[in-house]
Write a protein that holds these residues in place. Structure first.
Motif, PDB file in Angstrom:
ATOM      1  N   HIS A  55       0.826  -1.214   0.000  1.00  0.00           N
ATOM      2  CA  HIS A  55       0.000   0.000   0.000  1.00  0.00           C
ATOM      3  C   HIS A  55       0.858   1.261   0.000  1.00  0.00           C
ATOM      4  O   HIS A  55       0.558   2.226  -0.710  1.00  0.00           O
ATOM      5  CB  HIS A  55      -0.933   0.009   1.220  1.00  0.00           C
ATOM      6  N   LYS A  56       1.916   1.259   0.814  1.00  0.00           N
ATOM      7  CA  LYS A  56       2.763   2.447   0.900  1.00  0.00           C
ATOM      8  C   LYS A  56       3.502   2.692  -0.421  1.00  0.00           C
ATOM      9  O   LYS A  56       3.646   3.836  -0.848  1.00  0.00           O
ATOM     10  CB  LYS A  56       3.751   2.313   2.056  1.00  0.00           C
ATOM     11  N   GLY A  61       3.379   6.027  -5.678  1.00  0.00           N
ATOM     12  CA  GLY A  61       3.194   6.144  -7.113  1.00  0.00           C
ATOM     13  C   GLY A  61       3.884   5.092  -7.951  1.00  0.00           C
ATOM     14  O   GLY A  61       4.103   5.311  -9.145  1.00  0.00           O
ATOM     15  N   TYR A  62       4.221   3.941  -7.363  1.00  0.00           N
ATOM     16  CA  TYR A  62       4.891   2.875  -8.110  1.00  0.00           C
ATOM     17  C   TYR A  62       4.012   1.640  -8.192  1.00  0.00           C
ATOM     18  O   TYR A  62       3.172   1.400  -7.332  1.00  0.00           O
ATOM     19  CB  TYR A  62       6.225   2.492  -7.452  1.00  0.00           C
ATOM     20  N   TYR A  63       4.253   0.827  -9.229  1.00  0.00           N
ATOM     21  CA  TYR A  63       3.489  -0.411  -9.403  1.00  0.00           C
ATOM     22  C   TYR A  63       4.291  -1.394 -10.239  1.00  0.00           C
ATOM     23  O   TYR A  63       5.048  -1.015 -11.130  1.00  0.00           O
ATOM     24  CB  TYR A  63       2.155  -0.127 -10.113  1.00  0.00           C
ATOM     25  N   MET A 167       3.756   7.810  12.041  1.00  0.00           N
ATOM     26  CA  MET A 167       2.715   8.733  11.571  1.00  0.00           C
ATOM     27  C   MET A 167       2.402   8.571  10.087  1.00  0.00           C
ATOM     28  O   MET A 167       1.351   9.004   9.630  1.00  0.00           O
ATOM     29  CB  MET A 167       3.125  10.182  11.852  1.00  0.00           C
ATOM     30  N   THR A 168       3.307   7.959   9.301  1.00  0.00           N
ATOM     31  CA  THR A 168       3.056   7.808   7.863  1.00  0.00           C
ATOM     32  C   THR A 168       2.703   6.377   7.479  1.00  0.00           C
ATOM     33  O   THR A 168       2.664   6.060   6.286  1.00  0.00           O
ATOM     34  CB  THR A 168       4.276   8.267   7.043  1.00  0.00           C
ATOM     35  N   SER A 169       2.423   5.509   8.458  1.00  0.00           N
ATOM     36  CA  SER A 169       2.014   4.135   8.168  1.00  0.00           C
ATOM     37  C   SER A 169       0.490   4.068   8.153  1.00  0.00           C
ATOM     38  O   SER A 169      -0.177   4.626   9.027  1.00  0.00           O
ATOM     39  CB  SER A 169       2.546   3.177   9.229  1.00  0.00           C
ATOM     40  N   ILE A 170      -0.045   3.363   7.191  1.00  0.00           N
ATOM     41  CA  ILE A 170      -1.495   3.253   7.034  1.00  0.00           C
ATOM     42  C   ILE A 170      -2.067   2.359   8.133  1.00  0.00           C
ATOM     43  O   ILE A 170      -1.535   1.294   8.416  1.00  0.00           O
ATOM     44  CB  ILE A 170      -1.833   2.663   5.654  1.00  0.00           C
ATOM     45  N   ARG A 171      -3.162   2.783   8.741  1.00  0.00           N
ATOM     46  CA  ARG A 171      -3.876   1.986   9.737  1.00  0.00           C
ATOM     47  C   ARG A 171      -5.009   1.243   9.030  1.00  0.00           C
ATOM     48  O   ARG A 171      -5.690   1.803   8.168  1.00  0.00           O
ATOM     49  CB  ARG A 171      -4.468   2.857  10.842  1.00  0.00           C
TER      50      ARG A 171
END
Length: 182
Positions: A55-56, A61-63, A167-171
């Motif tokens: 997800h991060k 913007g990468y895939y 603080m920048t990790s998705i919950r």
């Protein structure tokens, strides 16, 4: 049908279009390994699990087509993640009712879904219900610090990076970062 999700620009760069209309730059294997390394355990990487790592990377913007499998493999081979993982080494057993002796009479049990927490009910008078959340956040930051450092003397200089990682990790519950929510 699958080709409709991809766009090639005039300069030859390939992008994947998400359902929200965001363009993710498609990258090759060598670049993907560098991106995974930097996001997972770089200067601001919190050694997150494979799902959060994918997800991060997409938020950056990468895939690439095998991203989730590659992230899973990368996290499984991360030495620090294996050492500091929260692993239950005991199989679950039946719960039995028992009485508590007097010194433990002020303890309580909180049941949240399938999780069971036992805590002492001496809380601060201001907002006692937030003490559990603060403890959980402190535990997470401490785990991130353990993964980042070799000894306790490095902690003071690594705290700002650990807090940034946290603080920048998705919950999972909010599907957003605390930084974004604030």
């Amino acid at each position: 049908m699958l080709a409709a999700q991809f766009i090639k620009t005039d300069d030859g760069q390939l992008y994947k279009k998400t359902a929200q209309g965001v363009l993710l730059r498609c990258i090759d294997k060598s670049t993907s390994e560098k991106v995974m390394e930097e996001v997972h355990d770089g200067e601001c990487g919190p050694h997150m699990n494979a799902h959060m790592l994918a997800h991060k990377i997409m938020r950056l913007g990468y895939y690439w087509t095998t991203m989730k499998a590659d992230c899973r493999k990368y996290v499984r081979h991360c030495h620090n993640c294996q050492i500091f993982a929260n692993v239950q080494h005991v199989p679950p057993l039946m719960l039995y009712t028992m009485t508590s002796p007097w010194p433990f009479s002020t303890w309580g049990i909180d049941i949240i879904g399938k999780k069971l927490k036992i805590k002492h009910h001496k809380s601060s008078p201001y907002r006692p219900q937030t003490n559990g959340a603060v403890k959980a956040a402190n535990k997470t930051v401490a785990t991130i610090l353990r993964k980042m450092t070799d000894n306790y003397r490095e902690w003071p200089e690594k705290i700002p990076f650990a807090l940034w990682r946290y603080m920048t990790s998705i919950r999972i519950a909010t599907e957003a970062t605390p930084y974004y929510l604030v």
